[in-house]
Scaffold this motif. Structure first.
Motif, short mmCIF file in Angstrom:
data_model
loop_
_atom_site.label_atom_id
_atom_site.label_comp_id
_atom_site.label_asym_id
_atom_site.label_seq_id
_atom_site.Cartn_x
_atom_site.Cartn_y
_atom_site.Cartn_z
N SER A 193 0.84 -1.21 0.00
CA SER A 193 0.00 0.00 0.00
C SER A 193 0.88 1.25 0.00
CB SER A 193 -0.93 0.01 1.21
OG SER A 193 -0.20 0.25 2.38
N ILE A 194 0.30 2.35 -0.45
CA ILE A 194 1.05 3.60 -0.50
C ILE A 194 1.42 4.08 0.89
CG2 ILE A 194 -0.97 5.11 -0.51
CD1 ILE A 194 0.62 6.82 -2.59
N TRP A 195 0.58 3.78 1.89
CA TRP A 195 0.84 4.23 3.24
C TRP A 195 2.05 3.52 3.85
CZ3 TRP A 195 -1.42 8.52 3.29
CH2 TRP A 195 -2.66 8.69 2.70
N SER A 196 2.21 2.25 3.53
CA SER A 196 3.38 1.55 4.06
C SER A 196 4.65 1.98 3.34
CB SER A 196 3.19 0.03 3.96
OG SER A 196 3.06 -0.35 2.62
N LEU A 197 4.55 2.38 2.07
CA LEU A 197 5.71 2.86 1.33
C LEU A 197 6.18 4.22 1.86
CD1 LEU A 197 4.61 1.94 -2.32
CD2 LEU A 197 6.29 0.76 -0.90
N VAL A 198 5.25 5.08 2.28
CA VAL A 198 5.58 6.42 2.75
C VAL A 198 5.99 6.41 4.22
CG1 VAL A 198 4.58 8.72 3.11
CG2 VAL A 198 4.05 7.46 1.05
N LYS A 199 5.56 5.41 4.94
CA LYS A 199 5.80 5.34 6.39
C LYS A 199 7.29 5.46 6.71
CE LYS A 199 4.67 2.42 10.31
NZ LYS A 199 4.08 1.14 10.71
N GLY A 200 7.63 6.43 7.56
CA GLY A 200 9.00 6.62 8.00
C GLY A 200 9.84 7.51 7.09
N THR A 201 9.33 7.92 5.93
CA THR A 201 10.12 8.76 5.02
C THR A 201 9.99 10.25 5.34
OG1 THR A 201 8.33 8.84 3.41
CG2 THR A 201 9.97 7.09 3.15
N VAL A 202 8.93 10.64 6.05
CA VAL A 202 8.71 12.04 6.37
C VAL A 202 8.90 12.25 7.87
CG1 VAL A 202 7.04 13.92 6.33
CG2 VAL A 202 7.07 12.27 4.48
N ALA A 203 9.81 13.14 8.23
CA ALA A 203 10.01 13.49 9.63
C ALA A 203 9.05 14.63 9.96
CB ALA A 203 11.45 13.91 9.89
N MET A 204 7.95 14.32 10.65
CA MET A 204 6.89 15.29 10.90
C MET A 204 7.36 16.46 11.75
SD MET A 204 4.40 14.30 9.12
CE MET A 204 3.04 15.27 9.69
N ASP A 205 8.32 16.24 12.66
CA ASP A 205 8.79 17.33 13.51
C ASP A 205 9.65 18.33 12.74
OD1 ASP A 205 10.69 15.35 13.23
OD2 ASP A 205 11.58 15.69 15.20
N GLN A 206 10.24 17.92 11.62
CA GLN A 206 11.08 18.81 10.82
C GLN A 206 10.37 19.30 9.56
OE1 GLN A 206 14.58 16.55 10.03
NE2 GLN A 206 15.28 16.59 12.15
N LEU A 207 9.11 18.98 9.43
CA LEU A 207 8.34 19.37 8.26
C LEU A 207 8.12 20.88 8.24
CD1 LEU A 207 6.75 18.25 5.82
CD2 LEU A 207 4.74 18.24 7.30
N LYS A 208 8.44 21.53 7.13
CA LYS A 208 8.26 22.96 6.98
C LYS A 208 7.03 23.19 6.10
CE LYS A 208 13.13 24.08 7.36
NZ LYS A 208 14.29 24.66 6.69
N TYR A 209 6.16 24.07 6.58
CA TYR A 209 4.96 24.39 5.82
C TYR A 209 4.60 25.85 6.01
CZ TYR A 209 2.74 23.79 10.37
OH TYR A 209 2.41 23.90 11.69
N ASP A 210 3.84 26.36 5.08
CA ASP A 210 3.41 27.75 5.10
C ASP A 210 2.20 27.88 6.03
OD1 ASP A 210 2.92 30.39 4.60
OD2 ASP A 210 2.24 30.11 2.53
N MET A 211 2.39 28.55 7.16
CA MET A 211 1.33 28.66 8.17
C MET A 211 0.13 29.42 7.63
SD MET A 211 0.69 27.60 11.04
CE MET A 211 -0.28 27.83 12.50
N LYS A 212 0.34 30.44 6.80
CA LYS A 212 -0.77 31.22 6.25
C LYS A 212 -1.63 30.36 5.33
CE LYS A 212 -1.88 35.57 4.10
NZ LYS A 212 -1.41 36.84 3.64
N GLU A 213 -0.98 29.55 4.49
CA GLU A 213 -1.72 28.66 3.61
C GLU A 213 -2.48 27.62 4.42
OE1 GLU A 213 -1.07 25.71 -0.23
OE2 GLU A 213 0.66 26.47 0.86
N PHE A 214 -1.86 27.11 5.48
CA PHE A 214 -2.51 26.13 6.35
C PHE A 214 -3.78 26.74 6.97
CE2 PHE A 214 -3.17 24.14 10.49
CZ PHE A 214 -3.19 22.80 10.15
N GLU A 215 -3.67 27.98 7.44
CA GLU A 215 -4.84 28.64 8.03
C GLU A 215 -5.92 28.88 6.99
OE1 GLU A 215 -3.50 32.16 10.01
OE2 GLU A 215 -2.62 31.03 11.67
#
Length: 163
Positions: free
Chosen positions: A69-91
């Motif tokens: 499954s795609i979820w098992s392939l992605v698991k562990g590849t993204v470090a959520m604590d170091q993820l950078k995102y645009d807070m304005k877009e998120f809001e």
């Protein structure tokens, strides 16, 4: 007049009036109470009220994931604590303001104004139109044929009940 308080408040809200005026003390002046209410609002720090939008999904149980499954392939590849995102877009994507003026500004997207949509005009009311649609469906003729018969004022092979 003997009307319930809730009914009066509902009528005021329907007419886009301030229904909170009904909560004021009838023995004091309205001007004094309104001034004291505005003073209290300015003293409090106005915190922006933001509500998160609800996302309706059901989480996947990690024990039920297949290896392909795609979820098992992605698991562990993204470090959520170091993820950078645009807070304005998120809001913008996941929150909505409780202030109606801010909602309109957010939906409007700035200065781009959409042209006003043309309003439809009803020649007959909805109930009569529904009845007419039922009658036309029972005739089992094409609408273009019926329109032609009406234009030429011909009744063709329709009997008195169908007319």
């Amino acid at each position: 007049m003997g009307l319930p308080m809730g009914a009066v408040k509902n009528a005021l809200q329907r007419d886009e009036k301030d229904a909170s005026i009904m909560d004021l003390d009838p023995n004091k002046s309205v001007a004094f109470q309104l001034n004291s209410r505005t003073r209290r609002k300015t003293k409090k720090s106005q915190k922006k009220k933001v509500r998160r939008k609800k996302i309706y999904w059901t989480p996947i149980d990690p024990t039920k994931l297949n290896d392909d499954s795609i979820w098992s392939l992605v698991k562990g590849t993204v470090a959520m604590d170091q993820l950078k995102y645009d807070m304005k877009e998120f809001e913008n994507l996941f929150t909505e303001s409780s202030n109606p003026a801010e909602k309109k500004a957010k939906e409007g997207g700035g200065g781009d104004k959409k042209p006003a949509q043309k309003k439809s005009v009803q020649v007959i009311d909805g109930k009569r139109g529904m009845n007419g649609g039922i009658i036309l469906a029972r005739l089992k003729l094409e609408y273009s044929k019926i329109a032609e018969m009406v234009d030429k004022m011909e009744y063709g092979n329709l009997d008195g009940t169908q007319l």
